[in-house]
Design a protein around this motif. Structure first.
Motif, PDB file in Angstrom:
ATOM      1  N   ASN A   3      -4.220  -5.275   8.187  1.00  0.00           N
ATOM      2  CA  ASN A   3      -5.424  -5.332   8.618  1.00  0.00           C
ATOM      3  C   ASN A   3      -5.747  -4.360   9.591  1.00  0.00           C
ATOM      4  O   ASN A   3      -6.567  -3.916   9.922  1.00  0.00           O
ATOM      5  N   LYS A   4      -4.495  -4.653  10.931  1.00  0.00           N
ATOM      6  CA  LYS A   4      -4.751  -3.519  12.604  1.00  0.00           C
ATOM      7  C   LYS A   4      -3.408  -2.540  11.335  1.00  0.00           C
ATOM      8  O   LYS A   4      -2.931  -1.550  13.253  1.00  0.00           O
ATOM      9  N   THR A   5      -2.671  -2.427  10.361  1.00  0.00           N
ATOM     10  CA  THR A   5      -2.575  -1.078  10.452  1.00  0.00           C
ATOM     11  C   THR A   5      -2.940   0.169   9.070  1.00  0.00           C
ATOM     12  O   THR A   5      -3.331  -0.521   8.087  1.00  0.00           O
ATOM     13  N   ALA A   6      -2.761   1.192   9.672  1.00  0.00           N
ATOM     14  CA  ALA A   6      -3.135   2.451   8.572  1.00  0.00           C
ATOM     15  C   ALA A   6      -2.185   3.185   8.221  1.00  0.00           C
ATOM     16  O   ALA A   6      -0.980   3.702   8.955  1.00  0.00           O
ATOM     17  N   LEU A   7      -2.211   3.494   6.844  1.00  0.00           N
ATOM     18  CA  LEU A   7      -1.419   4.671   6.454  1.00  0.00           C
ATOM     19  C   LEU A   7      -1.665   5.833   6.759  1.00  0.00           C
ATOM     20  O   LEU A   7      -3.180   6.326   5.716  1.00  0.00           O
ATOM     21  N   VAL A  43      -5.845   3.161   4.273  1.00  0.00           N
ATOM     22  CA  VAL A  43      -5.195   4.441   3.854  1.00  0.00           C
ATOM     23  C   VAL A  43      -6.536   5.157   4.645  1.00  0.00           C
ATOM     24  O   VAL A  43      -7.729   5.114   4.454  1.00  0.00           O
ATOM     25  N   ILE A  44      -5.895   6.402   5.726  1.00  0.00           N
ATOM     26  CA  ILE A  44      -6.641   8.043   6.230  1.00  0.00           C
ATOM     27  C   ILE A  44      -5.623   9.131   5.959  1.00  0.00           C
ATOM     28  O   ILE A  44      -4.686   9.078   5.990  1.00  0.00           O
ATOM     29  N   THR A 120      -1.115  -0.126  13.920  1.00  0.00           N
ATOM     30  CA  THR A 120       0.068   0.048  14.157  1.00  0.00           C
ATOM     31  C   THR A 120      -0.269   1.216  13.238  1.00  0.00           C
ATOM     32  O   THR A 120      -1.291   1.085  11.875  1.00  0.00           O
ATOM     33  N   LEU A 121       0.744   2.702  12.556  1.00  0.00           N
ATOM     34  CA  LEU A 121       0.647   3.405  12.155  1.00  0.00           C
ATOM     35  C   LEU A 121       1.629   3.673  11.365  1.00  0.00           C
ATOM     36  O   LEU A 121       2.992   3.444  12.254  1.00  0.00           O
TER      37      LEU A 121
END
Length: 186
Positions: A3-7, A43-44, A120-121
């Motif tokens: 939940n602190k990670t984005a793709l 997802v961004i 985190t990315l």
């Protein structure tokens, strides 16, 4: 953790996908996208485009001027500048418009990441030597934990792709294939 990670799916727009080989880049992105959504990874999307009259294009910026002259009209509502249908955003997934090469430059990306408490990315996009490199360097300076999906980042110059993935990126990010990243989510 997820939940602190984005793709980040960056510059995967109709025009770029066509220029960079189409289906080859879309397949790993589709796999990453499905896995991210299934595993609670945000997802961004980031897309580059300009407004009518190109007020964002400074004549001193050689790369942006060259892109404008080569491509022509790259306005926000131009169909060729939309996210490719193969990785279309779902309702609620942010789509950020940026006006330079780095996903952070001239965009609300940092504000969105802070608002979502992302640290985190996972970077993907077109092109590796453009948006992926520029975003990685800026994100590293902003202290994000970084992963680059090597097969979900496209570059026309195979030597540049190899150099970035093998020699440049590993000092700032984990470099993984999409399959390896998906396996790490379990």
């Amino acid at each position: 953790m997820n939940n602190k990670t984005a793709l980040l799916i960056m510059h995967v727009q109709n025009m770029m996908v066509a220029d960079y080989g189409g289906a080859e880049i879309i397949q790993p992105l589709q796999q990453a996208l499905v896995a991210a959504r299934r595993n609670g990874v945000r997802v961004i999307y980031v897309r580059v485009a300009f407004t009518d009259g190109y007020p964002e294009v400074n004549p001193h910026n050689k790369l942006i001027v060259a892109i404008k002259e080569k491509v022509g009209v790259t306005l926000v509502d131009d169909p060729k500048m939309q996210i490719h249908e193969g990785v279309r955003p779902l309702e609620g997934e942010p789509v950020i418009v940026n006006y330079r090469i780095s996903a952070f430059a001239g965009s609300s990306l940092e504000l969105v990441l802070r608002s979502l408490d992302i640290d985190t990315l996972v970077l993907t996009g077109i092109s590796t030597g453009g948006v992926v490199l520029s975003t990685l360097l800026e994100a590293s300076d902003k202290d994000y934990v970084l992963t680059v999906l090597s097969d979900a980042s496209a570059e026309l110059d195979a030597d540049l792709q190899h150099t970035l993935m093998e020699k440049v990126f590993p000092s700032k990010a984990k470099v993984q294939t999409t399959d390896d990243w998906i396996s790490s989510l379990s």
